[in-house]
Design a protein around this motif. Structure first.
Motif, short mmCIF file in Angstrom:
data_model
loop_
_atom_site.label_atom_id
_atom_site.label_comp_id
_atom_site.label_asym_id
_atom_site.label_seq_id
_atom_site.Cartn_x
_atom_site.Cartn_y
_atom_site.Cartn_z
N GLU A 96 44.44 48.95 37.70
CA GLU A 96 44.19 49.73 36.49
C GLU A 96 42.70 49.77 36.17
O GLU A 96 42.21 50.78 35.66
N ALA A 97 41.99 48.69 36.45
CA ALA A 97 40.53 48.68 36.25
C ALA A 97 39.86 49.68 37.18
O ALA A 97 38.93 50.39 36.80
N ILE A 98 40.36 49.77 38.42
CA ILE A 98 39.81 50.73 39.38
C ILE A 98 40.07 52.16 38.89
O ILE A 98 39.18 53.02 38.93
N LYS A 99 41.28 52.41 38.40
CA LYS A 99 41.61 53.74 37.88
C LYS A 99 40.75 54.07 36.65
O LYS A 99 40.29 55.20 36.50
N ALA A 100 40.55 53.09 35.78
CA ALA A 100 39.73 53.30 34.58
C ALA A 100 38.29 53.62 34.97
O ALA A 100 37.65 54.47 34.36
N TYR A 101 37.80 52.95 35.99
CA TYR A 101 36.44 53.26 36.47
C TYR A 101 36.40 54.71 36.97
O TYR A 101 35.48 55.46 36.63
N GLY A 102 37.39 55.10 37.73
CA GLY A 102 37.44 56.45 38.28
C GLY A 102 37.50 57.53 37.20
O GLY A 102 36.97 58.62 37.39
N SER A 103 38.11 57.19 36.07
CA SER A 103 38.21 58.16 34.99
C SER A 103 36.98 58.12 34.07
O SER A 103 36.88 58.94 33.15
N GLY A 104 36.09 57.17 34.32
CA GLY A 104 34.87 57.07 33.52
C GLY A 104 35.07 56.43 32.17
O GLY A 104 34.23 56.58 31.28
N SER A 105 36.15 55.68 32.00
CA SER A 105 36.45 55.11 30.68
C SER A 105 35.95 53.68 30.47
O SER A 105 36.15 53.13 29.39
N LEU A 106 35.31 53.09 31.48
CA LEU A 106 34.81 51.72 31.30
C LEU A 106 33.39 51.72 30.76
O LEU A 106 32.55 52.51 31.19
N GLU A 107 33.13 50.81 29.83
CA GLU A 107 31.80 50.66 29.24
C GLU A 107 30.86 49.98 30.24
O GLU A 107 31.24 49.04 30.94
N THR A 108 29.62 50.44 30.28
CA THR A 108 28.60 49.85 31.16
C THR A 108 28.03 48.59 30.53
O THR A 108 27.80 48.54 29.32
N ILE A 109 27.81 47.58 31.34
CA ILE A 109 27.12 46.36 30.89
C ILE A 109 25.62 46.65 31.05
O ILE A 109 25.11 46.70 32.17
N GLU A 110 24.93 46.86 29.94
CA GLU A 110 23.51 47.24 29.95
C GLU A 110 22.58 46.04 29.97
O GLU A 110 21.39 46.17 30.29
N ALA A 111 23.08 44.88 29.55
CA ALA A 111 22.30 43.65 29.51
C ALA A 111 23.28 42.49 29.62
O ALA A 111 24.48 42.66 29.43
N ALA A 112 22.75 41.31 29.93
CA ALA A 112 23.62 40.14 30.01
C ALA A 112 24.44 40.03 28.72
O ALA A 112 23.89 40.17 27.63
N ASN A 113 25.73 39.80 28.86
CA ASN A 113 26.59 39.69 27.69
C ASN A 113 27.28 38.34 27.60
O ASN A 113 28.30 38.18 26.96
N SER A 114 26.69 37.37 28.28
CA SER A 114 27.15 35.98 28.23
C SER A 114 25.89 35.11 28.24
O SER A 114 24.92 35.46 28.91
N PRO A 115 25.89 33.99 27.55
CA PRO A 115 24.68 33.17 27.54
C PRO A 115 24.38 32.51 28.88
O PRO A 115 23.24 32.15 29.16
N GLY A 116 25.39 32.36 29.75
CA GLY A 116 25.17 31.70 31.03
C GLY A 116 24.86 30.23 30.84
O GLY A 116 24.59 29.77 29.74
N LYS A 117 24.92 29.49 31.95
CA LYS A 117 24.65 28.05 31.89
C LYS A 117 23.87 27.60 33.10
O LYS A 117 24.02 26.49 33.58
N SER A 118 23.02 28.49 33.61
CA SER A 118 22.32 28.22 34.86
C SER A 118 21.43 26.99 34.78
O SER A 118 20.74 26.77 33.80
N LYS A 119 21.47 26.21 35.85
CA LYS A 119 20.59 25.04 35.99
C LYS A 119 19.71 25.20 37.21
O LYS A 119 19.22 24.24 37.75
N MET A 120 19.58 26.46 37.68
CA MET A 120 18.79 26.69 38.89
C MET A 120 17.31 26.70 38.59
O MET A 120 16.83 26.96 37.59
#
Length: 120
Positions: A96-120
């Motif tokens: 269903e996510a693939i179909k939603a992408y094909g129909s153009g109904s998914l929102e674009t992630i324009e910037a990081a939307n999680s704080p992350g926990k990187s220790k690199m």
């Protein structure tokens, strides 16, 4: 171009997992043929840097689009630098996510939307 969907199980009927770095599987789908491959995420139990390591794992799979719920800042930068488009899907089966992408109904992630926990 292939689409990668984060999932909690294998296959097209697997539920979408909204956590990019800590999902159990990446389901990589060719949207034209609907052929797919489920790839285990080896970073799910990492103590830190899971998002970056997950990004490194999927880069090189020929992916043009990532469908997930959230992406941390370091993984977002890495995926963006590779030209991978990121879209939001929080639930439902992979197909269903693939179909939603094909129909153009998914929102674009324009910037990081999680704080992350990187220790690199």
């Amino acid at each position: 171009m292939k689409i990668c969907v984060t999932a909690s199980d294998t296959g097209l009927e697997a539920p979408v997992d909204p956590h990019f770095g800590r999902c159990k599987y990446f389901v990589v789908v060719d949207p034209e043929s609907m052929e797919f491959e489920s790839i285990a995420n080896g970073q799910g139990s990492a103590s830190g840097g899971a998002g970056v390591q997950a990004a490194q794992q999927i880069i090189g799979e020929g992916i043009g689009v990532l469908i997930t719920g959230s992406v941390g800042p370091n993984a977002f930068s890495l995926l963006s630098s590779e030209g991978i488009e990121m879209k939001i899907s929080l639930a439902g089966p992979v197909i269903e996510a693939i179909k939603a992408y094909g129909s153009g109904s998914l929102e674009t992630i324009e910037a990081a939307n999680s704080p992350g926990k990187s220790k690199m």
